[in-house]
Design an enzyme around this catalytic site. Sequence first.
Site, PDB file in Angstrom:
ATOM      1  N   ASP A 115     -49.274 -46.545 -29.968  1.00  0.00           N
ATOM      2  CA  ASP A 115     -50.199 -46.601 -28.977  1.00  0.00           C
ATOM      3  C   ASP A 115     -51.425 -45.772 -29.381  1.00  0.00           C
ATOM      4  O   ASP A 115     -52.439 -46.268 -29.907  1.00  0.00           O
ATOM      5  CB  ASP A 115     -49.895 -46.521 -27.412  1.00  0.00           C
ATOM      6  CG  ASP A 115     -49.178 -45.423 -27.190  1.00  0.00           C
ATOM      7  OD1 ASP A 115     -48.958 -44.470 -28.081  1.00  0.00           O
ATOM      8  OD2 ASP A 115     -48.590 -45.170 -26.009  1.00  0.00           O
ATOM      9  N   ASP A 152     -37.923 -37.692 -28.396  1.00  0.00           N
ATOM     10  CA  ASP A 152     -37.555 -38.933 -28.749  1.00  0.00           C
ATOM     11  C   ASP A 152     -37.414 -39.040 -30.209  1.00  0.00           C
ATOM     12  O   ASP A 152     -38.187 -38.207 -30.987  1.00  0.00           O
ATOM     13  CB  ASP A 152     -38.619 -40.037 -28.339  1.00  0.00           C
ATOM     14  CG  ASP A 152     -38.951 -40.166 -26.728  1.00  0.00           C
ATOM     15  OD1 ASP A 152     -37.978 -40.025 -26.182  1.00  0.00           O
ATOM     16  OD2 ASP A 152     -40.096 -40.496 -26.306  1.00  0.00           O
ATOM     17  N   ASP A 190     -39.449 -34.671 -22.949  1.00  0.00           N
ATOM     18  CA  ASP A 190     -38.457 -35.225 -23.427  1.00  0.00           C
ATOM     19  C   ASP A 190     -38.580 -35.415 -25.085  1.00  0.00           C
ATOM     20  O   ASP A 190     -39.771 -35.112 -25.365  1.00  0.00           O
ATOM     21  CB  ASP A 190     -38.570 -36.793 -23.110  1.00  0.00           C
ATOM     22  CG  ASP A 190     -38.689 -37.076 -21.586  1.00  0.00           C
ATOM     23  OD1 ASP A 190     -37.445 -36.891 -21.009  1.00  0.00           O
ATOM     24  OD2 ASP A 190     -39.587 -37.522 -20.673  1.00  0.00           O
TER      25      ASP A 190
END
EC number: 2.7.7.19
Length: 462
Positions: free
Chosen positions: A163, A83, A81
Amino acid sequence: MVLKKAKRLWDRVKNGANQLSIEEAPQSELNIIPRDNHPVSRKDISSPALKVLYRLNNADYQAYLVGGGVRDLLLGLSPKDFDIATDAHPEEVHRLFKNSRLIGRRFKLVHVLFGREVIEVATFRGHHEAPKLSANQSTSSEDGMLLRDNVYGTMEEDALRRDFTINALYYCVKDFTIYDYANGLEDIEKRQLRLIGDPATRYREDPVRMLRAVRFAVKLDFTIAPETEEPIFELASLLNNIPAARLFDEVLKLMLSGKALTTFQMLRHYNLFGQLFPGSEKSLKQGPERYLKLVEQALINTDLRIKQKKPVTPAFLYASLLWPALEDQWSKNKESGTPPFPALQQASQKVITMQCKSTSIPKRFSLNMKEIWEMQIRLPKRSGNKAAQLIAQPRFRAAYDFLLLREQSGENLGGLGQWWTDYQASDENIQRKMSSSAKENGPRPRRRKKRYSGSAPNSSTH
């Protein structure tokens, strides 16, 4: 000086170095790595992602490729992916792209759709303790978990809200530089997973980060930094606060990564598997060794199928992970006097109902699971036309594979798996002979003796 450090770091990454000297360690300041000092290239970024970046930039918004896409490109991997992070608010992004949709309440995002490819666009996040503007909302639970977090901020604030350090890397398509706010490049070189900020606080904000720590560590073959892994043992139970539907998705990410066996072992090490599958964990600890062998073999087979690019259904995965709990409950039901098939049906319903409290199971999968389990009783019945009828069932192949799993785990089924293997490889004539000579497993019903009125007939020897 910072650029020279970044260049040395990248050279060490390419050469596979494992450690940095103290002098080479980057400081806790923004490192900007120019194009000549990193391997990320536009040709490795999907065309839809580039289109989104360029359109946002052309509309005078900041926009960067961020997170796992940058991380994986630095590691020489192919990102699944791409982002994007931007200073444009979700509604502004949505207006800019007709092929987009607004999603999420806890984290408001924009998905820009290009056929089957989805580019996720998120607005820079700010500190959730900051004063709230009219469009900004941040809500926490008593445990410290963020329930809603639409506080917008700067790129630096966004980086420090992410994170792990290796996910706080930003690629700029304007000048092809990489912005490193949290020493993520150093941790990539060390092959280390480290949370940004206080680990216990970050896990309380979102307990799923504990699962992400395991997933990234296994996927990237990284170690988890000691201060990042230590709180997991104590805080694992916080997963009970996460919606079951979200945890179902997380389980699929964990187990369909191609490294399910290693993931399973690490989840058990950190007491996380028991939070996701409490019934199975109890049976694995108390039951026979073959329970663990079956689950591990199922995960080995799953990894192999993914490597071979073969499909894997969540129904079979869950049927395997829940089999220890199911077999225990099935045995209890039979011991209480319930006939085998109703006992199995009752056990299936109870185990699935209990499991759905931890991770939801969509009905289309739970129905298939029940069929796989119920066919384990039907497969021993092969005489007459039964074998031909069974092999025509839609769920036969999955049930047959599950039968082989049971035998591989050490369960004695009297060679039933081999019989079905031979049957499928035989022509119709041989199949009829096999069925006619097959013996049904289990006791046969006793025939009633005929009663005669009057005296018994004379017996004679011929």
